[in-house]
Design a protein around this motif. Structure first.
Motif, PDB file in Angstrom:
ATOM      1  N   ASP A  16       0.829  -1.202   0.000  1.00 16.75           N
ATOM      2  CA  ASP A  16       0.000   0.000   0.000  1.00 16.75           C
ATOM      3  C   ASP A  16       0.868   1.259   0.000  1.00 16.75           C
ATOM      4  N   ALA A  17       1.944   1.222   0.800  1.00 13.27           N
ATOM      5  CA  ALA A  17       2.802   2.402   0.941  1.00 13.27           C
ATOM      6  C   ALA A  17       3.760   2.570  -0.219  1.00 13.27           C
ATOM      7  N   HIS A  18       4.316   1.469  -0.725  1.00  8.66           N
ATOM      8  CA  HIS A  18       5.412   1.548  -1.688  1.00  8.66           C
ATOM      9  C   HIS A  18       5.016   1.184  -3.128  1.00  8.66           C
ATOM     10  N   VAL A  19       3.732   0.865  -3.330  1.00  6.17           N
ATOM     11  CA  VAL A  19       3.252   0.590  -4.688  1.00  6.17           C
ATOM     12  C   VAL A  19       1.981   1.401  -4.965  1.00  6.17           C
ATOM     13  N   HIS A  20       0.899   1.071  -4.250  1.00  5.95           N
ATOM     14  CA  HIS A  20      -0.405   1.645  -4.588  1.00  5.95           C
ATOM     15  C   HIS A  20      -0.450   3.150  -4.389  1.00  5.95           C
ATOM     16  N   ALA A  21       0.042   3.626  -3.253  1.00  5.98           N
ATOM     17  CA  ALA A  21       0.024   5.075  -3.006  1.00  5.98           C
ATOM     18  C   ALA A  21       0.891   5.821  -4.013  1.00  5.98           C
ATOM     19  N   VAL A  22       2.000   5.207  -4.405  1.00  2.53           N
ATOM     20  CA  VAL A  22       2.905   5.844  -5.357  1.00  2.53           C
ATOM     21  C   VAL A  22       2.234   6.004  -6.723  1.00  2.53           C
ATOM     22  N   LEU A  53       4.355  -7.435  -5.987  1.00  2.00           N
ATOM     23  CA  LEU A  53       3.900  -8.149  -4.799  1.00  2.00           C
ATOM     24  C   LEU A  53       5.103  -8.511  -3.948  1.00  2.00           C
ATOM     25  N   ALA A  54       4.979  -8.316  -2.632  1.00  2.00           N
ATOM     26  CA  ALA A  54       6.149  -8.219  -1.771  1.00  2.00           C
ATOM     27  C   ALA A  54       6.681  -9.536  -1.211  1.00  2.00           C
ATOM     28  N   THR A  55       5.987 -10.654  -1.406  1.00  2.00           N
ATOM     29  CA  THR A  55       6.484 -11.929  -0.889  1.00  2.00           C
ATOM     30  C   THR A  55       6.307 -13.020  -1.936  1.00  2.00           C
ATOM     31  N   LYS A  90       2.961 -16.027  -5.898  1.00  4.63           N
ATOM     32  CA  LYS A  90       2.403 -17.315  -6.313  1.00  4.63           C
ATOM     33  C   LYS A  90       0.875 -17.269  -6.316  1.00  4.63           C
ATOM     34  N   ALA A  91       0.289 -16.620  -5.316  1.00 12.03           N
ATOM     35  CA  ALA A  91      -1.174 -16.502  -5.257  1.00 12.03           C
ATOM     36  C   ALA A  91      -1.709 -15.738  -6.462  1.00 12.03           C
ATOM     37  N   ALA A  92      -0.969 -14.716  -6.914  1.00 13.69           N
ATOM     38  CA  ALA A  92      -1.402 -13.945  -8.080  1.00 13.69           C
ATOM     39  C   ALA A  92      -1.421 -14.818  -9.333  1.00 13.69           C
ATOM     40  N   VAL A  93      -0.437 -15.701  -9.472  1.00 15.27           N
ATOM     41  CA  VAL A  93      -0.423 -16.626 -10.618  1.00 15.27           C
ATOM     42  C   VAL A  93      -1.617 -17.579 -10.533  1.00 15.27           C
ATOM     43  N   LYS A  94      -1.932 -18.043  -9.335  1.00 17.71           N
ATOM     44  CA  LYS A  94      -3.088 -18.928  -9.167  1.00 17.71           C
ATOM     45  C   LYS A  94      -4.373 -18.229  -9.573  1.00 17.71           C
ATOM     46  N   ARG A  95      -4.562 -16.960  -9.134  1.00 19.92           N
ATOM     47  CA  ARG A  95      -5.768 -16.227  -9.499  1.00 19.92           C
ATOM     48  C   ARG A  95      -5.858 -16.080 -11.010  1.00 19.92           C
ATOM     49  N   ASP A  97       9.839   6.147  -4.310  1.00 16.86           N
ATOM     50  CA  ASP A  97      10.447   4.815  -4.390  1.00 16.86           C
ATOM     51  C   ASP A  97       9.353   3.768  -4.560  1.00 16.86           C
ATOM     52  N   ARG A  98       9.424   3.043  -5.688  1.00 15.77           N
ATOM     53  CA  ARG A  98       8.452   1.978  -5.974  1.00 15.77           C
ATOM     54  C   ARG A  98       9.088   0.625  -5.680  1.00 15.77           C
ATOM     55  N   TYR A  99       8.343  -0.237  -4.978  1.00 12.55           N
ATOM     56  CA  TYR A  99       8.867  -1.578  -4.677  1.00 12.55           C
ATOM     57  C   TYR A  99       8.745  -2.488  -5.904  1.00 12.55           C
ATOM     58  N   TYR A 100       9.827  -3.233  -6.170  1.00 15.99           N
ATOM     59  CA  TYR A 100       9.844  -4.267  -7.213  1.00 15.99           C
ATOM     60  C   TYR A 100      10.581  -5.493  -6.693  1.00 15.99           C
ATOM     61  N   HIS A 101      10.113  -6.659  -7.104  1.00 14.18           N
ATOM     62  CA  HIS A 101      10.932  -7.864  -6.995  1.00 14.18           C
ATOM     63  C   HIS A 101      11.454  -8.152  -8.395  1.00 14.18           C
ATOM     64  N   MET A 102      12.753  -7.955  -8.595  1.00 12.35           N
ATOM     65  CA  MET A 102      13.359  -8.201  -9.902  1.00 12.35           C
ATOM     66  C   MET A 102      13.625  -9.692 -10.042  1.00 12.35           C
TER      67      MET A 102
END
Length: 307
Positions: free
Chosen positions: A19-25, A130-132, A137-142, A250-255
């Motif tokens: 919420d803080a590092h992706v959506h709000a940005v 997504l931060a974990t 993995k849950a996003a891929v399932k959806r 600053d936007r969060y990414y998992h590279m």
């Protein structure tokens, strides 16, 4: 340009972290971000062009909706619904391509539609926010759940640790060691030692939001007694600079590392009880149609099957 910084995700509440590092940005930078995102990537455009007329699909993390009007060679032949968490980006997406589009405010981890509702789904530059590992993995399932179990098709794109020579980003592999791209003979960066074994890197990628400049003040007209003429610029020593300091978000990414996206898809499918591979024995499965690296991104195309 500020540097990309390595980060560690807070284990307490990944949703609050996003919420803080992706959506709000993205809600804050939506107009500026959208102005830089207008050209469809070739493999995604080709995927949408390959869909049969009448297909209905979803863009999970649609952003400004640049893929909603496609395919460009036969507009309106398929219908793509756009989903995103940013209301400000959705306001832009709902008018993508100059027509009214169907968009939904929602989360890629939610279930806003019935199982198997769509003929296809795309997820472009979204899952890496997504931060974990569990949430990715849950996003891929959806995504796999929302497409038809007998013919559903999907395409996923995520940012890669391995950046090409045109990228403005240098991805750190630890607190102080930037990872330069290492292109092979075809221009594709080979995996670095830090990326081996499917381990990616959590980073903050800065977005520099330039502030609108105020009109320059006009000076007074100079006469014989030394007064400044009308319209003459005030010297910097006599006036406050009109240059404003840009905001940096600053936007969060998992590279993702090489092989990590395919591993994530495989784990998600297996946990759903799906076979991974070409159609074979009776049952349900998912086939990896193609995968690869393109312009600093990893991608995988999938097809659901049921016998």
């Amino acid at each position: 340009m500020p540097n990309v910084k390595a980060t560690t995700v807070s284990a307490g509440d990944p949703q609050a972290y996003e919420d803080a590092h992706v959506h709000a940005v993205y809600d804050e930078i939506a107009p500026h971000f959208s102005s830089t995102r207008y050209k469809p990537w070739p493999i995604i455009a080709a995927f949408l062009s390959s869909l049969p007329p009448g297909a209905v699909g979803v863009d999970l993390g649609t952003g400004n909706g640049k893929y909603l009007p496609l395919p460009a060679d036969r507009p309106g032949s398929v219908w793509t619904v756009g989903l995103d968490r940013s209301r400000n980006l959705l306001e832009i997406a709902r008018r993508a391509g100059g027509a009214l589009r169907e968009v939904v405010w929602g989360d890629v981890l939610g279930r806003p539609w019935r199982i198997g509702a769509f003929d296809y789904a795309i997820s472009i530059a979204t899952i890496h926010h997504l931060a974990t590992p569990a949430r990715r993995k849950a996003a891929v399932k959806r995504l796999l759940e929302c497409i038809s179990p007998s013919h559903g098709r999907a395409l996923i794109y995520v940012w890669a640790i391995e950046q090409d020579e045109l990228s403005k980003r240098s991805i750190p592999v630890d607190a102080g060691s930037p990872l330069p791209p290492q292109p092979d003979a075809r221009g594709t960066p080979s995996p670095s030692p830090s990326a081996e074994g499917g381990k990616g890197q959590d980073v903050f990628v800065p977005w520099v939001l330039a502030q609108p400049q105020e009109p320059k003040p006009k000076g007074r007209r100079k006469g014989k007694l030394g007064e400044r003429s009308a319209g003459e610029a005030t010297p910097p020593s006599e006036a406050q600079s009109d240059a404003t300091t840009p905001k940096v978000f600053d936007r969060y990414y998992h590279m993702f590392a090489k092989g990590e996206l395919n591993e994530l898809v495989t784990e998600a499918a297996v946990e759903m009880g799906l076979r991974v591979g070409e159609p074979g024995l009776a049952g349900e499965g998912v086939q990896i149609v193609q995968d690869g690296w393109e312009r600093s991104n990893y991608y995988v195309e999938l097809r659901r099957w049921k016998l």
